[in-house]
Structures are given as C-alpha cells and as structure tokens.
Design an enzyme around this catalytic site. Structure first.
Site, PDB file in Angstrom:
ATOM      1  N   ALA A 119       9.637  -0.140   4.832  1.00 56.04           N
ATOM      2  CA  ALA A 119       9.640   1.098   4.052  1.00 56.04           C
ATOM      3  C   ALA A 119       8.273   1.768   4.104  1.00 56.04           C
ATOM      4  CB  ALA A 119      10.038   0.802   2.613  1.00 56.04           C
ATOM      5  N   GLY A 120       7.420   1.279   4.995  1.00 58.27           N
ATOM      6  CA  GLY A 120       6.092   1.871   5.129  1.00 58.27           C
ATOM      7  C   GLY A 120       5.161   1.484   3.994  1.00 58.27           C
ATOM      8  N   LEU A 121       5.512   0.396   3.287  1.00 59.22           N
ATOM      9  CA  LEU A 121       4.705   0.000   2.123  1.00 59.22           C
ATOM     10  C   LEU A 121       3.844  -1.226   2.410  1.00 59.22           C
ATOM     11  CD1 LEU A 121       7.438   0.552  -0.605  1.00 59.22           C
ATOM     12  CD2 LEU A 121       5.567   2.101   0.004  1.00 59.22           C
ATOM     13  N   ASP A 131      -3.279  -1.253   6.560  1.00 59.44           N
ATOM     14  CA  ASP A 131      -2.431  -2.026   5.650  1.00 59.44           C
ATOM     15  C   ASP A 131      -3.071  -3.366   5.282  1.00 59.44           C
ATOM     16  OD1 ASP A 131      -0.794   0.101   6.095  1.00 59.44           O
ATOM     17  OD2 ASP A 131       0.978  -1.068   6.658  1.00 59.44           O
ATOM     18  N   SER A 142       8.580 -11.294  -1.426  1.00 56.84           N
ATOM     19  CA  SER A 142       7.870 -10.077  -1.775  1.00 56.84           C
ATOM     20  C   SER A 142       8.705  -9.208  -2.692  1.00 56.84           C
ATOM     21  CB  SER A 142       7.559  -9.299  -0.495  1.00 56.84           C
ATOM     22  OG  SER A 142       6.891  -8.105  -0.805  1.00 56.84           O
ATOM     23  N   GLU A 173      -0.870  -8.967  11.929  1.00 56.30           N
ATOM     24  CA  GLU A 173      -0.303  -7.622  12.023  1.00 56.30           C
ATOM     25  C   GLU A 173      -0.123  -7.178  13.473  1.00 56.30           C
ATOM     26  OE1 GLU A 173       1.217  -6.380   9.300  1.00 56.30           O
ATOM     27  OE2 GLU A 173      -0.028  -4.581   9.167  1.00 56.30           O
ATOM     28  N   LYS A 207       0.848  -1.209   0.000  1.00 50.71           N
ATOM     29  CA  LYS A 207       0.000   0.000   0.000  1.00 50.71           C
ATOM     30  C   LYS A 207       0.880   1.255   0.000  1.00 50.71           C
ATOM     31  CE  LYS A 207       0.461   2.369   3.974  1.00 50.71           C
ATOM     32  NZ  LYS A 207       1.275   1.677   4.872  1.00 50.71           N
ATOM     33  N   SER A 244       4.607  -4.246   3.761  1.00 53.10           N
ATOM     34  CA  SER A 244       5.094  -5.586   3.412  1.00 53.10           C
ATOM     35  C   SER A 244       4.645  -6.611   4.452  1.00 53.10           C
ATOM     36  CB  SER A 244       6.619  -5.604   3.246  1.00 53.10           C
ATOM     37  OG  SER A 244       7.240  -5.305   4.478  1.00 53.10           O
ATOM     38  N   SER A 245       4.577  -6.228   5.721  1.00 52.54           N
ATOM     39  CA  SER A 245       4.156  -7.212   6.724  1.00 52.54           C
ATOM     40  C   SER A 245       2.668  -7.528   6.578  1.00 52.54           C
ATOM     41  CB  SER A 245       4.483  -6.732   8.130  1.00 52.54           C
ATOM     42  OG  SER A 245       3.583  -5.715   8.516  1.00 52.54           O
TER      43      SER A 245
END
Lengths: 386, 386
Positions: free
Chosen positions: B140-142, B199, B134, B188, B11, B144-145
């Site tokens: 990176a704040g994207l 996310d 992935s 999460e 995201k 991934s988790s």
C-alpha cells in the site's frame, strides 16, 4: 419609421481568472448567448426604454428631458465619462433615488446617458422606443450588462446617423467598432463603476481577447468552440473570492506565485492551440484543450475558489469523458464544458438532463462568437422582440 | 533462551510525492502502524521464519544450509549487496522458483540473506525462530517491507551480538542505528530491486526525513501528529502513475514545472511549520498544515494522479472540517487526514463509520513515530506474537 435590431454576445473567461489580478494574461471569448435590442423611431414626442428581463418599462416626454438638462451632454464622436453632476441630473430625470447603486437603476441611467449624448442633434432629442432582452443570465459574470451597453451604443449610433448599418456580413469598419466600444465602455462605467473593459471589448469585437495589466489584445485566430455553459446559481461575491486568493497569496507567496505562473502558461498554450484549431482542427488539439481545462480547474481549486456545486458538474461531465472548469470568479457561478467535434448528441442530452435535475441552468452554445451586429428583419429573435 | 521483540514503524509521504522524481524535496514521516518481530533462540538445530500476514511458514535444518553455502556470506559489520550468484543459491535453499519476483518469495530470501550474513559466527549458524507481523497493509506504499527488513536487521544484529539491546528509552547509538539501517537497506534491495532508501531510513530513525536527489536528511524537529490513515484499496501501479506525470511534464513542461516548484515550496513550508509545532503548537500552525494539505492535493490532481475514491474521502472529511490528501503514488492507494488537537472524538468516529461503509480501511494513528526499538516484555503486541 426606422426599426433596427442589433445583437451582441456575452463573454466567458477561458483561462486566467484570478491570475489576471496578479498581472498574468487572461483569455476571454465571446459567448454566443446574445443580448438583443430593437429600436423603433416614433413621432409621439416620447422616449421609452423597455427591459423585460429586469422588469423595467420607463417612458419620458422629450420636452421634459430637454427642459431639465442642457444638450448635448458631449460630442457624440468623442465618448466621454459621465460627470458627477450629470449623474445626479440623470438620476433625477430617471426618477431614481440619488443614492441608488442597483444595477437595474444604473441600467436606466446608462440608457439615458448614451441616448442623450449620442442622439441629441442640436439639442433636439428624437423619439424612440428601445426594447432589450437577453439570453444571458444577469449577474452571472457573463457580461450581460456589456451586451446591453454595446447594443445601446450600436443602435443609438445608427439612429444618430453617426455610423452606417453593418454591412452584409453584419460587420462595421474598425473605426466604427471603436466608436461603439468606447460608448459601450461609458455605459459599463455607469453600471459597474470601474470595469476592466474586457466585457464590452469582447461583446463588440467577438472572437476572443487577451487581457493583461489593463491592456486588451485581440486573439488573431479564434475558432468557434461548442460548449455547454452551466450556471450553478450559487450566489457568490467576486470581491470576497478575490480577497480570499489575496490572503492565500500573502500567506503562501512562494507556493502561490508558481501556481499563478502555471496558470499563465496554460493561457498562453491555450491561445496557441486555438490558433492550431482555427488552421486545422485535429483530435489532438482538442485533447490538449481538455488537458488545459483540467489542469487549470485544479489550480483554481488550489487557489480556493471552487465550490462543491462546480465540482459536482466536473465529476458528472467527466463520467461522460467531457472536461469542465469554472469560469469567472468561481465560488459558485458558472462552469463550461468543452464539446469536441464528434461528441454524441445523446451524451449532451443525458448530461443536460442530469444537470437540470440538480437544479442548474444549462445552455448548449458556442464561444468565439460574432461580435455586435445588425440582425436581419427575418432573423429569429427572442419572442418578446418580434 | 533469549527472546527479543522489536518493532519498527511504516511511513507516509507528507508532501512531495511525484515532485521528488523531478529532483524536488519530499517529506516523509514515520507512521505509527508498526511491524513487530519476535525472535526466539532455540537449540533444535533448525531455523524457522513465520510471516502470518503473507502466509509464510518455513523451516530449514541448519546443517542443510551450512552444507550448501559457504559462510559467512560477508562481514556482518559491513553490509554488502547480495550478489547474483548468492541470490540464485538462496533461492534454491529457500525452495523458490529461480525466476520468481513475488514479494512473498523475496521476503523469504531477504530473511535468509540477512540471517546468514549477520548471525553466522565462524561459519556456524544459530538456531532461531522468527515471527513477523504487521499492522500495516502490504503493498500500500506504507513501507511494510522496510519495517520487515528493519526488524530483521535490528533483531539479528542483537542475536549476533553485534549491537546491544536498545537502551531504556528504546534507542540505539547513531552508529548502531546506521548498521541496522544499512542492513535493512540490503533487505529492501532484495525485495524491491532499486529502492530509494527512504522507507528503511524512516523505519529505522523514526520522526521524519527530507529526501532530495537521492540524499536523505533527518528533519530536526518533528512533532507527533494525529492522523486518520485511509486505504481505498483501489489497486494502482506506481510505474504507470509516474509515467503519466512524465507524459504531462513532457507535453506541458512550462505548465507543469511551476506546479512542481509550488509543490516543493509546500514541502519546505511544511517542514518549517512542523518545527514551529514542535516548539510551540498553536491553532494557526495546524491551520497552515491544513492549507498546505489542501493546496498539495489540488496540485496532485493537476498532475493527474488522484482518483475518485480519494476525492470522495477528501469531500467527506471536509464536511467535518478536516483536511486530507493522497499519500504516495496516488491513483487509488492511501490518503491521510490531519486530526488537529481539539477535534471531537465523535467526529472521528463518525468519519470512520462513513468511510468503512464505503469499503475503505481506516486507522487512527500518528506520524512522527519512534523508529525501530525493542519492545518491553509486557508491551501490548499483536495477539499472534504474544
């Protein structure tokens, strides 16, 4: 023969440029880059105006002027806006194309108008030589024409015996300052058509003023602040920049309105911090001034009126922990960098060297400067006046 | 033996980062850099989790797991937050230091928890091998988790027979998506402690969502938008950045409040333009998206969360007439650049070359991507999964 030297400051907008167009408060301060005027009484039956900065040197015979126009043009104690007829006559007298709107030509007309209104005593003009020069760059939004008009008014009113010389502090009474300011505004009207009155007010009174919806209020407590003024020399059109913000405002009104509101809060908070500094300067207050400079610069970027050259200056000074913003219309033009107390002189020197390498003009000066005043005979004046 | 491959998107925040902390709306969109998970049923009485991106390869004997913990941990149709006791037990089972809060360790625990909750049928665990990798950079704040947790939930729920395979369009019913999302949220929680749920929602449902005061609402009409995602790789602390904005807010509340309001209006207007584009894409709509990107970037700069590396990207892309903003916490991290239809491929190539020269990672990808789905057997998967 009498000889008088007067000087008047320029101005910068501290905060509120562009927002002022939408009725928000703007804060402007006197910039200690001054215009200087020397007026010398003569007895050769001529009048001379000498403006070396813009390449003007004109002389008229008093008899020619008196023949062609009925004097006085108006009551010298009641400043009055030039009429269209007078403007045509003055252009003819000045040897200027009737359709000309060049600032250089209009500066000559402004001189003639103020000279003929203020110094004509019972229809008789006096013989003078006027030389004006300025440390301000012209057409940079720094109020150079207002400095010129204010110097004209203050010197001619003294020659005409309508105000005394300024007192030992270089000051005049409120009433005399008002007369200077009102005449300067008439000069500004000739040069600019429809000026706001900010520039001549700042140049007359010095310090700082607030401006909102056409109303000018002096800032009670304005400290002197050291700044580095930088001119990118990138040409820009204020009209196009103002129109660009208007387009954004029309298209994104709900987004832009709070940005203008935030800008106004910055202006208000800045005034309050300036008052704190005038009472008791602390590092915290200077930090606040710097925060406000940063935030406003970003809001001006959001309005779309910044320029890569301005942002280069901002990045460069920030590398030395100094904070800068554009001042005036933006899109090029000038920026200022606050120099808080305790800034190392080497830092300023280093920044100036780097900025000059980039081709920009820099002046280490101050804001909150003294308004129009008489200079002492032994004052250090620009060489061409001494 | 059954083998399933699922994928889930990352995201980005389109607009509203930081403002969301003050109760304003934020807009997040699914990023088509996906996490892929392959799950293989085995009959060797073991369970293996293999996370090559973060150097994890762990295998447990089912008998060991079943001996040490009473199963199931909860009802697999009623996602439940791990208890402190369970967390301790799982850390012990996982061979992980009880005090560890490393994301790598917690990813293993999240796997064990979801695996033991979802697939334990009458206390019996099934033998599987899970490999996840992935295209997203981690931390990176994207999201991934979240991609990882969503893939785990979607695959384990299929292995456990609790949801069917996704249909021919790669979709599940609302009810099944909710179950995936709820389990992913539990994963999460183990990894992040107190996640917002944005996310995993984005990764599950795809498209875009609005988020305000803890409430998540899907964006009805979200077109796919091409973007260039850039990772400056400048490390930053979200906590410190959020605290910095809070300090500014506390100190300059009247200045900052309208900046946050303006940000929210940008978010709202962006959602409306995205809907226009979904219905009928026009160059004007893309221009509006770009204007909003520019304004928001400057507001984020005003909040003090930008970084020279981000501004370098913005300047560079603007030289090619493309518009960029930071995404997420800022202070480094990532930016995205909108690539409107009609952008020359050479432009994108040239920008990528320049950005990579600066040491940044670039991905040409899209937002508004499909949420979690089963990948076809012949789909192109990252090499380590094929």
């Amino acid at each position: 023969m009498e000889e008088i030297v007067v000087s008047a400051p320029g101005k910068i907008i501290l905060h509120g440029e562009h927002a002022v167009v939408y009725g928000k408060i703007a804060l402007a301060a006197a910039l200690n880059l001054r215009s200087y005027l020397k007026i010398k009484q003569k007895n050769d039956g001529q009048v001379t105006v000498n403006l070396p900065n813009i390449g003007i040197n004109k002389t008229w015979k008093l008899s020619d002027l008196q023949q062609k126009i009925s004097l006085p043009l108006c009551d010298p104690l009641k400043p009055f806006t030039v009429t269209d007829d007078q403007l045509s006559q003055l252009k003819q007298l000045g040897g200027i194309n009737p359709d000309s709107n060049s600032t250089t030509d209009l500066a000559v007309i402004a001189f003639l108008y103020l000279y003929m209104c203020i110094t004509a005593c019972e229809g008789e003009l006096c013989s003078v030589e006027v030389t004006v020069s300025s440390n301000l760059p012209v057409s940079a939004g720094l109020g150079s024409s207002a400095g010129y008009s204010v110097c004209l008014a203050a010197s001619l009113l003294q020659i005409g015996g309508l105000i005394p010389p300024s007192n030992s502090l270089g000051k005049w009474s409120e009433q005399h300052l008002k007369l200077i300011n009102d005449w300067a505004f008439q000069g500004e009207k000739i040069i600019h058509g429809n000026p706001s009155g900010i520039d001549n007010s700042i140049s007359t009174y010095g310090g700082a003023i607030k401006f909102q919806g056409g109303k000018i209020t002096p800032v009670e407590k304005m400290p002197k602040l050291r700044i580095l003024l930088v001119n990118t020399k990138v040409p820009r059109s204020t009209k196009i920049l103002v129109a660009g913000v208007r387009d954004k405002y029309n298209k994104y009104r709900e987004v832009m309105e709070p940005i203008l509101n935030s800008t106004e809060c910055i202006t208000v908070q800045c005034e309050s911090v300036l008052s704190d500094i005038a009472n008791n300067p602390t590092p915290e207050s200077y930090n606040t001034l710097q925060d406000l400079i940063d935030i406003n610069q970003h809001l001006l970027q959001a309005m779309g009126v910044s320029h890569p050259a301005l942002e280069k200056i901002i990045r460069l000074t920030s590398q030395y922990n100094l904070h800068s913003k554009l001042t005036g219309a933006g899109g090029g033009g000038c920026s200022f960098t606050l120099i808080p107390p305790g800034t190392a002189e080497e830092t300023i020197v280093a920044i100036k060297i780097e900025l000059e390498k980039l081709g920009y003009d820099c002046w280490e000066t101050s804001v909150g400067a003294t308004g129009v005043c008489n200079e002492k005979r032994d004052a250090q004046l620009p060489t061409y006046l001494s």
